[in-house]
Write an enzyme that holds these catalytic residues in place. Structure first.
Site, PDB file in Angstrom:
ATOM      1  CD  GLU A  81      40.253  54.458  49.764  1.00  0.00           C
ATOM      2  OE1 GLU A  81      39.468  55.097  50.469  1.00  0.00           O
ATOM      3  OE2 GLU A  81      39.906  53.610  48.937  1.00  0.00           O
ATOM      4  CB  CYS A  95      41.639  47.207  49.924  1.00  0.00           C
ATOM      5  SG  CYS A  95      41.132  48.201  48.537  1.00  0.00           S
ATOM      6  CB  CYS A 102      41.788  57.147  39.458  1.00  0.00           C
ATOM      7  SG  CYS A 102      41.632  56.029  38.039  1.00  0.00           S
ATOM      8  CB  CYS A 106      34.623  55.359  36.782  1.00  0.00           C
ATOM      9  SG  CYS A 106      35.851  54.351  35.926  1.00  0.00           S
ATOM     10  CB  CYS A 109      34.748  55.840  40.891  1.00  0.00           C
ATOM     11  SG  CYS A 109      36.235  55.601  41.864  1.00  0.00           S
ATOM     12  CB  CYS A 324      38.106  51.153  46.762  1.00  0.00           C
ATOM     13  SG  CYS A 324      38.494  49.560  47.484  1.00  0.00           S
TER      14      CYS A 324
HETATM   15  N1  SAH Z   1      40.810  51.211  39.110  1.00  0.00           N
HETATM   16  C1  SAH Z   1      40.607  49.830  39.376  1.00  0.00           C
HETATM   17  C2  SAH Z   1      40.835  49.449  40.825  1.00  0.00           C
HETATM   18  C3  SAH Z   1      40.339  50.391  41.865  1.00  0.00           C
HETATM   19  S1  SAH Z   1      38.595  50.574  42.001  1.00  0.00           S
HETATM   20  C4  SAH Z   1      39.231  49.400  38.907  1.00  0.00           C
HETATM   21  O1  SAH Z   1      38.431  50.255  38.550  1.00  0.00           O
HETATM   22  O2  SAH Z   1      38.988  48.199  38.881  1.00  0.00           O
HETATM   23  C5  SAH Z   1      38.159  49.079  42.840  1.00  0.00           C
HETATM   24  C6  SAH Z   1      36.714  48.686  42.688  1.00  0.00           C
HETATM   25  O3  SAH Z   1      35.854  49.585  43.460  1.00  0.00           O
HETATM   26  C7  SAH Z   1      36.239  48.762  41.243  1.00  0.00           C
HETATM   27  O4  SAH Z   1      35.533  47.599  40.869  1.00  0.00           O
HETATM   28  C8  SAH Z   1      35.343  49.967  41.292  1.00  0.00           C
HETATM   29  O5  SAH Z   1      34.429  49.920  40.256  1.00  0.00           O
HETATM   30  C9  SAH Z   1      34.725  49.858  42.677  1.00  0.00           C
HETATM   31  N2  SAH Z   1      34.033  51.076  43.135  1.00  0.00           N
HETATM   32  C10 SAH Z   1      34.328  52.354  42.849  1.00  0.00           C
HETATM   33  N3  SAH Z   1      33.421  53.188  43.424  1.00  0.00           N
HETATM   34  C11 SAH Z   1      32.556  52.395  44.092  1.00  0.00           C
HETATM   35  C12 SAH Z   1      31.390  52.648  44.874  1.00  0.00           C
HETATM   36  N4  SAH Z   1      30.982  53.875  45.090  1.00  0.00           N
HETATM   37  N5  SAH Z   1      30.701  51.591  45.388  1.00  0.00           N
HETATM   38  C13 SAH Z   1      31.159  50.326  45.188  1.00  0.00           C
HETATM   39  N6  SAH Z   1      32.252  50.024  44.473  1.00  0.00           N
HETATM   40  C14 SAH Z   1      32.933  51.051  43.913  1.00  0.00           C
HETATM   41 FE1  SF4 Z   2      39.714  54.871  38.550  1.00  0.00          FE
HETATM   42 FE2  SF4 Z   2      37.622  54.648  40.181  1.00  0.00          FE
HETATM   43 FE3  SF4 Z   2      37.390  54.084  37.590  1.00  0.00          FE
HETATM   44 FE4  SF4 Z   2      38.814  52.434  39.186  1.00  0.00          FE
HETATM   45  S1  SF4 Z   2      36.629  52.838  39.325  1.00  0.00           S
HETATM   46  S2  SF4 Z   2      39.359  53.194  37.128  1.00  0.00           S
HETATM   47  S3  SF4 Z   2      39.681  53.950  40.590  1.00  0.00           S
HETATM   48  S4  SF4 Z   2      37.879  56.101  38.451  1.00  0.00           S
END
Ligand code: SAH
Ligand code: SF4
Length: 339
Positions: A81, A95, A102, A106, A109, A324
């Site tokens: 995306e 973005c 990934c 997390c 996420c 994202c």
């Molecule tokens: N992996 C990197 C960059 C991609 S994620 C990182 O974790 O920073 C980009 C941002 O989107 C991160 O701050 C992540 O924590 C946030 N994000 C992921 N899932 C989300 C959600 N469901 N609602 C809001 N932000 C989210």
């Molecule tokens: Fe990976 Fe999502 Fe964690 Fe960013 S927030 S490091 S994209 S699992």
């Protein structure tokens, strides 16, 4: 698209040819080599055969028209995306994703839950920006800012991300300055230190999401490998070397990290004139719930009273789940539209 085959195609042709080609691709944004009439016909034909310019994606526009998401189809059938955000001040921020999925998992996420396929190539990263520049061309607009906040952990695809940034910087190409490019990371400490030594003026964002190791390890398994002490020390090193501001992203997740006590702990952890905290309303994708607006206000007040610099990201394009990592998770069907 296969931009790297360009170099092979033009072989030992003069440097001005490469400049002409880059101009056609990144400035004139041509989608078919036959229109690049500055090039000889045989070279155009060769390029058309070996370096086709089409990009396939499904586009999804939010109701407010400020946010547009695209699900890009890669050569091996994988999907990623990329999101375009049109800000009122004229910025056009894209973005970008850095990986297919990934590996860091997390728990909040959608990308993390979907697992990991592979790193994106330099071309696949650059193409996301190219796609949006083509999209904006009819309205005489162009991409002004790029954030690595799509799918994947950019610092785990370090060399391709850095090479893509150099391509985005190229004054003969997009000419997007490093100061208008941000990398968001979950905190790969040694790579943050490496980035500090690149002498690039890119902005760093750290996905913090918790004020202590106990909560952070629950949300982000990578915290067990690089605990807060190591990550904060790497960030401090980054600031000393670059003198750039660092943004700490903090998702507001109900009952997990949004108590008053956690705001006070956060204020102690994030304490430097060049640090600022961005509170992000959690976009629910499964296990957790977002904090209420009243809780977010209260949390913010505690940080402000402690003298911290705090910003708040409002739900941008909420109706298409703009956070994202969610579009690819939701769209598993066959392509609807190709552009
Ligand atoms: N992996 C990197 C960059 C991609 S994620 C990182 O974790 O920073 C980009 C941002 O989107 C991160 O701050 C992540 O924590 C946030 N994000 C992921 N899932 C989300 C959600 N469901 N609602 C809001 N932000 C989210
Ligand atoms: Fe990976 Fe999502 Fe964690 Fe960013 S927030 S490091 S994209 S699992």
């Amino acid at each position: 698209m296969d931009i790297s085959s360009l170099q092979k195609c033009i072989g030992d042709q003069q440097a001005y040819r490469l400049r002409q080609i880059k101009r056609a691709l990144y400035v004139d944004l041509v989608e078919d080599w036959q229109y690049v009439t500055t090039l000889p016909k045989n070279l155009r034909e060769l390029l058309a055969r070996s370096c086709p310019l089409d990009i396939h994606a499904d586009v999804q526009i939010s109701g407010d028209n400020f946010t547009v998401k695209a699900l890009m189809h890669l050569i091996d059938g994988k999907r990623i995306e990329t999101v375009l955000m049109r800000h009122e001040d004229g910025r056009r921020t894209v973005c970008v994703s850095s990986q297919v999925g990934c590996p860091l998992g997390c728990t909040f996420c959608a990308t993390g839950r979907g697992g990991f396929s592979r790193n994106l190539t330099i071309d696949e990263i650059v193409e996301q920006v190219l796609f949006w520049n083509r999209y904006l061309k009819p309205s005489a607009e162009k991409v002004t800012n790029v954030v690595f906040m799509g799918m994947g952990e950019p610092l785990l695809n370090y060399s391709n991300v850095l090479s893509a940034i150099r391509t985005l910087n190229d004054p003969d190409g997009f000419g997007i300055g490093a100061r208008r490019i941000s990398i968001s990371t979950s905190g790969i400490a040694p790579k943050i230190r490496k980035l500090a030594n690149e002498l690039l003026q890119v902005n760093l964002a750290l996905s913090l999401h918790a004020p202590n190791d106990c909560i952070r390890s629950q949300l982000m398994p990578i915290n067990k490998q690089f605990p807060l002490k190591q990550v904060m020390s790497a960030v401090s090193d980054y600031v000393t070397k670059t003198n750039r501001q660092v943004m700490f992203e903090y998702l507001m997740i109900r009952g997990v990290n949004d108590a008053d006590e956690q705001a006070r702990e956060l204020a102690v952890l994030v304490d430097h004139p060049l640090y600022f905290i961005n509170l992000i309303p959690y976009n629910p994708t499964g296990a957790y719930q977002p904090s209420s607006s009243a809780t977010i206000r209260r949390f913010k007040q505690i940080l402000l009273r402690a003298g911290r610099h705090v910003t708040q990201r409002y739900g941008f394009g909420q109706d298409i789940a703009a956070a994202c990592g969610q579009l690819a998770a939701k769209n598993n069907g066959s392509p609807r539209r190709t552009s």
